[in-house]
Design a protein around this motif. Structure first.
Motif, PDB file in Angstrom:
ATOM      1  N   VAL A  17       0.874  -1.166   0.000  1.00 46.94           N
ATOM      2  CA  VAL A  17       0.000   0.000   0.000  1.00 46.94           C
ATOM      3  C   VAL A  17       0.917   1.223   0.000  1.00 46.94           C
ATOM      4  CG1 VAL A  17      -1.743   1.293   1.275  1.00 46.94           C
ATOM      5  CG2 VAL A  17      -1.805  -1.212   1.264  1.00 46.94           C
ATOM      6  N   ASP A  40      -5.154   0.407   5.782  1.00 44.94           N
ATOM      7  CA  ASP A  40      -5.375  -0.507   4.664  1.00 44.94           C
ATOM      8  C   ASP A  40      -4.332  -1.616   4.644  1.00 44.94           C
ATOM      9  OD1 ASP A  40      -7.538   0.947   3.895  1.00 44.94           O
ATOM     10  OD2 ASP A  40      -6.620   1.850   2.114  1.00 44.94           O
ATOM     11  N   ALA A  43      -5.016  -4.108   7.482  1.00 47.33           N
ATOM     12  CA  ALA A  43      -6.179  -4.951   7.218  1.00 47.33           C
ATOM     13  C   ALA A  43      -5.882  -6.032   6.189  1.00 47.33           C
ATOM     14  CB  ALA A  43      -7.353  -4.084   6.757  1.00 47.33           C
ATOM     15  N   ALA A  44      -5.040  -5.695   5.198  1.00 49.01           N
ATOM     16  CA  ALA A  44      -4.748  -6.638   4.117  1.00 49.01           C
ATOM     17  C   ALA A  44      -3.486  -7.451   4.358  1.00 49.01           C
ATOM     18  CB  ALA A  44      -4.616  -5.872   2.795  1.00 49.01           C
ATOM     19  N   LEU A  46      -0.382  -6.270   4.235  1.00 46.61           N
ATOM     20  CA  LEU A  46       0.574  -5.852   3.215  1.00 46.61           C
ATOM     21  C   LEU A  46       1.586  -4.868   3.806  1.00 46.61           C
ATOM     22  CD1 LEU A  46      -1.893  -5.139   0.258  1.00 46.61           C
ATOM     23  CD2 LEU A  46      -0.319  -7.091   0.459  1.00 46.61           C
ATOM     24  N   SER A 117      -0.212  -2.416  -4.610  1.00 44.29           N
ATOM     25  CA  SER A 117      -1.559  -2.991  -4.541  1.00 44.29           C
ATOM     26  C   SER A 117      -2.618  -1.918  -4.356  1.00 44.29           C
ATOM     27  CB  SER A 117      -1.645  -3.996  -3.393  1.00 44.29           C
ATOM     28  OG  SER A 117      -0.801  -5.097  -3.608  1.00 44.29           O
ATOM     29  N   VAL A 118      -2.247  -0.855  -3.612  1.00 46.28           N
ATOM     30  CA  VAL A 118      -3.175   0.239  -3.323  1.00 46.28           C
ATOM     31  C   VAL A 118      -2.401   1.551  -3.354  1.00 46.28           C
ATOM     32  CG1 VAL A 118      -4.873   1.184  -1.714  1.00 46.28           C
ATOM     33  CG2 VAL A 118      -4.478  -1.288  -1.774  1.00 46.28           C
ATOM     34  N   ASP A 148      -5.853  -0.794  -6.426  1.00 49.75           N
ATOM     35  CA  ASP A 148      -6.936   0.017  -5.874  1.00 49.75           C
ATOM     36  C   ASP A 148      -6.448   1.430  -5.603  1.00 49.75           C
ATOM     37  OD1 ASP A 148      -8.694  -2.132  -5.889  1.00 49.75           O
ATOM     38  OD2 ASP A 148      -8.109  -2.773  -3.878  1.00 49.75           O
TER      39      ASP A 148
END
Length: 326
Positions: A17, A40, A43-44, A46, A117-118, A148
C-alpha cells in the motif's frame, strides 16, 4: 527503509500500500492520508510505503526562491518510520521526471518499479507533465493496471480550516511554535550535527550545543524552550537561542545554540534533534555580557517552568519528543 533514486525496491516491499505525496511537515492533514494507508495495509496484511519526491517540486521549479522545508528528507523519513511505515521511496524530481507523462508515472513507477496494490493520496493530488494526472485519472489507471485507489478528503482543524504546510510556515516565521504544533500534531523538530563553536557560552556558565540549520530555515530568531535528543535517544530539557547573536558578533550567520539542563559531556560530531515547545522572547542586543547572562538566567528559569507542564499532543509527538527510544 529509506530508498533514494536508483535503489531497487526489495522484493519484500513489492505489492505494498503506497501513500503518495510531498508530505512536507507530515502535519495532521498528511497524517490523515498516511493513517488510511497504514490501516489498509494492516487490514490486508501488506507492507506500507510512503512515496515522496526529492527535491520538493516547488524548490525544483522555483530554485531562486528559497523554500522553508518543514521536514527535510531525513526528518520526514524519521517521522514516517515513527508512524509505522516500512519504507520511504524518494523519487528524484528531475527535469526528465517532471516531463514524464501521467501514464508513464503509473506504468513505470507505480506498477513497474513498485508493483503497488493500493495507492492512497489526497483529494487534490496531481502528477505527470503539466499536472495532467488527477485523482480521476489515477482511479481509472488503477482499474486498468490492477491496483486500488483511495482518495482522502481534506483534513480541517478545529476552526474548519484546511491544514496545510503553507499555513504552518508563517507561524514558525513568527515564532509561534505552539500554534504550529497544533497543526503539525507534534512539536516542530530540527535535526543537525553538533559543531564546534566559539565556546563563549562555557565561559559565561552556559555551554551550548551549536547547530547550523539549512539556510532556508525561516524560524523566527529568538529564545525557545526546547527538548534535546542525543543520538543515543537520551532526552534533555533546555533553552535555545536561534539567531545571529548580536551581543557578541557584528554580523553572525544564524546558529542554533542549545543549553541542556543537568548535562555534562561532549556532543561534538553527534547528530541530534531539537524540538521547540515554546517561544520565550525575540533576539536582543544587550549592553554587555553581564546583562546578557542575567537575561539568560531568567530565560533558563522560564524554560524549566514551561517544560515542566508539557504533555504529548499525539502518539507521534510522544515518540518524537517524549520517549527515550530513538
Amino acid at each position: 527503509m529509506r530508498l533514494s533514486a536508483g535503489e531497487a525496491l526489495p522484493e519484500s516491499l513489492r505489492g505494498a500500500v503506497a501513500a503518495i505525496g510531498n508530505f512536507d511537515g507530515v502535519h495532521r492533514g498528511h497524517q490523515a492520508v498516511l493513517s488510511h494507508a497504514l490501516a489498509d495495509a494492516d487490514a490486508a496484511g501488506l507492507p506500507v510505503l510512503a512515496l515522496t519526491f526529492e527535491p520538493h517540486p516547488r524548490a525544483f521549479f522555483n530554485p531562486a526562491t528559497p523554500l522553508f522545508r518543514l521536514t527535510p528528507a531525513a526528518m520526514k523519513a524519521r517521522l514516517l518510520e515513527l508512524m509505522g511505515f516500512d519504507g520511504v521511496v524518494e523519487l528524484a524530481f528531475t527535469r526528465d521526471f517532471a516531463e514524464r507523462s501521467a501514464e508513464a508515472f503509473v506504468s513505470d513507477v507505480l506498477v513497474g518499479e513498485l508493483g503497488i496494490s493500493v495507492a492512497v493520496t489526497g483529494f487534490d493530488f496531481h502528477f505527470g507533465h503539466n499536472r495532467q494526472g488527477d485523482p480521476a485519472f489515477l482511479a481509472d489507471a488503477g482499474r486498468r493496471h490492477g491496483f486500488d485507489v483511495r482518495l482522502v478528503d481534506a483534513f480541517c482543524d478545529e476552526g474548519a480550516e484546511i491544514i496545510s504546510s503553507s499555513r504552518i510556515r508563517p507561524l514558525l516565521q513568527e515564532g509561534d511554535v505552539a500554534g504550529a504544533a497544533g497543526l503539525l500534531g507534534y512539536r516542530f523538530t530540527v535535526e543537525a550535527e553538533v559543531i564546534d563553536g566559539q565556546k563563549l557560552g562555557r565561559t559565561l556558565g552556559y555551554p551550548t550545543a551549536n547547530m547550523t540549520l539549512p539556510s532556508e530555515t525561516a524560524l523566527a530568531h529568538g529564545i525557545y524552550a526546547v527538548r534535546f535528543r542525543r543520538a543515543d535517544g537520551s532526552l534533555y530539557d533546555g533553552v535555545a537561542s536561534f539567531g545571529r547573536r548580536p551581543t557578541v558578533t557584528a554580523d553572525g550567520a544564524p546558529l542554533l545554540e542549545t543549553f541542556l539542563f543537568d548535562f555534562e559531556g561532549d556532543l561534538y560530531g553527534e547528530t541530534c534533534d531539537v524540538s521547540f515547545f515554546g517561544f520565550l522572547r525575540g533576539e536582543e542586543k544587550f549592553d554587555g555580557l553581564e546583562a546578557l547572562v542575567a537575561q539568560m538566567d531568567r530565560d533558563a528559569a522560564e524554560a524549566r517552568a514551561a517544560l515542566a507542564r508539557v504533555r504529548p499532543l499525539s502518539e507521534l509527538d510522544l515518540a518524537l519528543s517524549f520517549s527515550s527510544e530513538r
